[in-house]
Design a protein around this motif. Structure first.
Motif, mmCIF file in Angstrom:
data_model
loop_
_atom_site.group_PDB
_atom_site.id
_atom_site.type_symbol
_atom_site.label_atom_id
_atom_site.label_comp_id
_atom_site.label_asym_id
_atom_site.label_seq_id
_atom_site.Cartn_x
_atom_site.Cartn_y
_atom_site.Cartn_z
ATOM 1 N N VAL A 98 0.881 -1.166 0.000
ATOM 2 C CA VAL A 98 0.000 0.000 0.000
ATOM 3 C C VAL A 98 0.921 1.219 0.000
ATOM 4 O O VAL A 98 1.843 1.293 0.802
ATOM 5 N N ASP A 99 0.704 2.128 -0.914
ATOM 6 C CA ASP A 99 1.610 3.258 -1.057
ATOM 7 C C ASP A 99 1.559 4.141 0.199
ATOM 8 O O ASP A 99 0.541 4.734 0.516
ATOM 9 N N GLU A 100 2.693 4.192 0.874
ATOM 10 C CA GLU A 100 2.808 4.923 2.134
ATOM 11 C C GLU A 100 2.389 6.390 1.990
ATOM 12 O O GLU A 100 1.775 6.965 2.892
ATOM 13 N N SER A 101 2.702 6.963 0.832
ATOM 14 C CA SER A 101 2.441 8.392 0.656
ATOM 15 C C SER A 101 0.946 8.696 0.558
ATOM 16 O O SER A 101 0.538 9.846 0.606
ATOM 17 N N THR A 102 0.114 7.646 0.411
ATOM 18 C CA THR A 102 -1.327 7.896 0.329
ATOM 19 C C THR A 102 -2.015 7.711 1.683
ATOM 20 O O THR A 102 -3.227 7.783 1.774
ATOM 21 N N MET A 103 -1.230 7.446 2.730
ATOM 22 C CA MET A 103 -1.855 7.233 4.041
ATOM 23 C C MET A 103 -1.838 8.513 4.867
ATOM 24 O O MET A 103 -0.892 9.281 4.819
ATOM 25 N N PHE A 104 -2.894 8.701 5.653
ATOM 26 C CA PHE A 104 -2.903 9.776 6.643
ATOM 27 C C PHE A 104 -2.120 9.247 7.847
ATOM 28 O O PHE A 104 -2.536 8.265 8.456
ATOM 29 N N GLN A 105 -1.005 9.882 8.172
ATOM 30 C CA GLN A 105 -0.174 9.282 9.205
ATOM 31 C C GLN A 105 0.331 10.290 10.218
ATOM 32 O O GLN A 105 0.419 11.486 9.946
ATOM 33 N N PHE A 106 0.638 9.784 11.398
ATOM 34 C CA PHE A 106 1.256 10.606 12.439
ATOM 35 C C PHE A 106 2.065 9.694 13.362
ATOM 36 O O PHE A 106 2.060 8.473 13.192
ATOM 37 N N THR A 107 2.742 10.289 14.302
ATOM 38 C CA THR A 107 3.581 9.509 15.209
ATOM 39 C C THR A 107 2.884 9.424 16.559
ATOM 40 O O THR A 107 2.351 10.413 17.037
#
Lengths: 320, 210
Positions: free
Chosen positions: A58-67
């Motif tokens: 799954v393309d990482e750049s298309t995920m909403f992400q945070f730490t």
């Protein structure tokens, strides 16, 4: 007036554009059918470790992400299938399980393209039931639920990840992926000439971009399948078709690249004349559980309810 | 009825001439004034748009078929369509161009590259594993080296006469460009026969009849 009092972020879906009552009615009618067939509804977390999806292309750049507090990367879920596979795996069983779910998934989209980053899904996973038995149960469930969508002009398409993967291993050149995915007629001719492919394989490849449509396509592809395993993959689709009671809107596409790396068998898509994206997608994934070190055959499908709602609106407008 | 979006101007003329040669009635198109949407007696509904907008209309399912240059497709982030035919017309190519000294000059800094096609330029230098600074210019990109804004340009080359007139030359060809027929993925499933009628009319005569 301050901006936040009237603007929503670009990522948000238009809340006013949706008929909430209709959406919930459709959702409930789908739920009733799933429940009647003993699918247990799951409530799944919105937040997942990004690494859960990362190993699955799954393309990482298309995920909403945070730490998070551990300093680990967290993503909003991009689908339900992978979290359900994890859940099943934690049960340490090989038993047959039927799960259903409803909820939002999140994936960023190109800006200004009119695509939703937040989409509402409802679907099922049938884990532990291999082969045609599982395929048929899923397809019957789709055919039972499709009429609940208030859409008239629908086509249910079957494809084969098995056919695609066998063909790729015979040809062994990754530049074929894009040619198949985009049905590039002209490019396929150049490809065949460049590799000096002859005989049966040449006939098959040149025909491939045409290899979609009603049941007659399977008959044609059987005459062109130059390899036992290719033939077997086409034959599987035909067996499924023969076993279905309702065949009117079934189409096939053998020039198809699976959207997920974990698909192994049949691929399912449902199209509305009034939606530029499929309103349903799914397929058999006998290897996904391998990712969790557990070898269990599975199949599932999901309704993309945003696309369903948009199609309903457009179909009504067209018929007014 | 198939809905078609065609890139205005040269591509519009080429495609309409090809269809006319195959017996399609193109008179309504050739005789149009400023209308943006026209229906022909063969059941084609055509709109005329800027190249990038052809992709946008196709993506949204507004049209079934689009005619657009592969230069536009390469520069766009959207590629969720079938790219069925290479019409083999409107041929030109992307190239890296600069003053001849560029070939031998040693740069002790990031090179500056001007282009209207920043994505194409970025991918080209990425494939060379070279880190460069890309500067976007909207037109007359040759000005980049001429006024000293950039060391080289990435641009479409047809005859090369503009380059030559300004003392520039092609350093390397990047990739070929031509006009493509693209199809909306869902439309193809619902209108296979109609769309293939168009494909069969436009595909090359000597092509293998699959």
């Amino acid at each position: 007036m301050e901006e936040f009092k009237y603007l929503v972020p670009e990522e948000s879906i238009d809340a006013a554009g949706f008929d909430g009552v209709r959406l919930r009615t459709i959702e409930q009618s789908l739920r009733d059918v799933f429940t009647a067939h003993h699918y247990e509804e799951l409530m799944l977390p919105t937040f997942e470790y990004l690494n859960l999806y990362n190993g699955l292309a799954v393309d990482e750049s298309t995920m909403f992400q945070f730490t998070n507090f551990e300093g680990k990367r967290i993503a909003l879920r991009t689908d339900f299938t992978v979290p359900i596979a994890r859940l099943y795996n934690n049960e340490n069983t090989n038993a047959v399980r039927r799960y259903s779910y409803f909820g939002n998934v999140y994936q960023t989209q190109e800006r200004h393209k009119g695509r939703d980053s937040e989409s509402f899904q409802g679907g099922v996973e049938l884990i532990g039931l291999p082969g045609i038995k599982g395929d048929l149960e899923c397809l019957s469930l789709i055919q039972e639920t499709m009429p609940l969508l208030e859409l008239n002009n629908l086509k249910l398409e079957l494809s084969s990840a098995k056919f695609y993967r066998r063909l790729m291993s015979i040809v062994g050149d990754r530049s074929l992926i894009d040619i198949i995915d985009k049905k590039k007629l002209s490019e396929m001719q150049k490809f065949v000439a460049r590799h000096n492919i002859q005989g049966e394989l040449k006939d098959l490849l040149l025909y491939l971009p045409h290899a979609f449509g009603d049941i007659t396509i399977l008959k044609k592809m059987k005459t062109l399948a130059c390899d036992d395993r290719l033939y077997e993959a086409v034959d599987e689709l035909e067996t499924l078709y023969d076993a279905l009671t309702y065949k009117d809107n079934i189409i096939f596409d053998l020039c198809k690249v699976p959207r997920q790396s974990y698909y192994t068998g049949i691929l399912i898509n449902c199209y509305s004349y009034y939606s530029a994206q499929p309103i349903l997608s799914g397929g058999r994934y006998d290897n996904l559980l391998n990712y969790f070190d557990n070898n269990v055959p599975s199949i599932g499908f999901v309704y993309h309810l945003n696309n369903v709602m948009n199609a309903i609106t457009k179909e009504r407008e067209a018929n007014d | 009825m198939i809905k078609i979006a065609i890139t205005k101007g040269r591509i519009e003329k080429q495609v309409c001439r090809m269809l006319e040669a195959k017996g399609f009635d193109m008179a309504p198109i050739f005789n149009k004034n400023r209308e943006l949407q026209i229906e022909t007696s063969d059941g084609l509904s055509m709109i005329f748009a800027k190249s990038n907008d052809v992709l946008t209309f196709l993506e949204h399912g507004i049209v079934d078929v689009g005619f657009v240059g592969s230069d536009t497709m390469l520069e766009s982030d959207f590629d969720d369509y079938y790219e069925m035919l290479d019409l083999d017309v409107g041929k030109c190519y992307f190239a890296l161009a600069a003053y001849p000294e560029y070939r031998t000059k040693t740069f002790n800094r990031r090179k500056k590259i001007a282009s209207k096609y920043t994505k194409v330029a970025k991918n080209y230098f990425a494939s060379k594993q070279e880190d460069v600074e890309i500067i976007k210019l909207e037109g007359s990109v040759e000005l980049g080296p001429v006024v000293g804004l950039s060391d080289a340009i990435v641009d479409i080359v047809e005859t090369g006469s503009t380059l030559k007139a300004n003392g520039l030359e092609v350093i390397e060809e990047i990739c070929d460009i031509s006009t493509r027929m693209i199809v909306n993925r869902v439309s193809l499933k619902f209108k296979k026969d109609e769309i293939f009628r168009l494909i069969n009319a436009l595909k090359k005569e000597d092509a293998e009849n699959a």
